[in-house]
Design a protein around this motif. Sequence first.
Motif: not given
Length: 251
Positions: A45-51, A57-71, A79-83
């Motif tokens: 879960e995003a909240s678990e991973l964020k914690a 003290d390792l920053k979640p700078f970016s994430s690769h996401v296939g365009i098919e997943l966004l579609e 929302a997951y990435h934002k959280e």
Amino acid sequence: MAQLPIALQLFTLRNETKEDFLGTLKKVKELGYDGVEFAGFGGYEASELKAFLEELDLKPFSSHVGIELLEDNADEIIAYHKELGVETMVIPYLVPERRTSKDDYIKLAESLNLYGKKVKEAGMTLCYHNHDFEYEKYDGEYGLDLIFSQTDAELVQVELDTYWAEYAGVSAVDYAAKYKGRLPLAHIKDMADTSDRTFAEVGEGTLDIKGIVAAVQEAGAKRLIVEQDVCQRPPLESVEISIRNLKEILG
């Protein structure tokens, strides 16, 4: 110029994260990386991973996401990435059937504008990441340039994979300059001195890493991302060599 934060693209450690996702993140931090670029989230879960990331003290700078997943499910994925606190979402690859013509790239650009707007509204940035195939020309223009000429620079930005540019015979230094002000992320990789020009640890190959880093920084890059698509050594050893060499090269 100030030294930029260095992240690791976790695709490099795909086998390690499959075995122990959180333990691998801990090792990445111990090796001296400032952050990571995700290639999946290990089912957390995003909240678990964020914690966990905050504790490391390792920053979640970016994430690769296939365009098919966004579609399929853009709202939930964004929302997951934002959280989680990700800064930049990146479209990493086009399957062959989506890159057969100029029209394919124009259609892609339309989709990127759509998702770029949604990502921006969520407080993040959308980038497109290249391989070598985007340097095929259509009516005299690279497919990659078609993407960026047909998208709003405020909505779709550039994650330049410097290895793949060079592999395609394009100067990464010159190409970075072309997109000055639109290039927040750069993949820093090296090329082995072998007939197949396969991947090497940063600083162990033939590319002018110092010159490339200077160019992407001049173009406005905020993060440097180490990646090695295929490692000849154990991957954790490779990423340790890469960050040690990169820091030495940058002084």
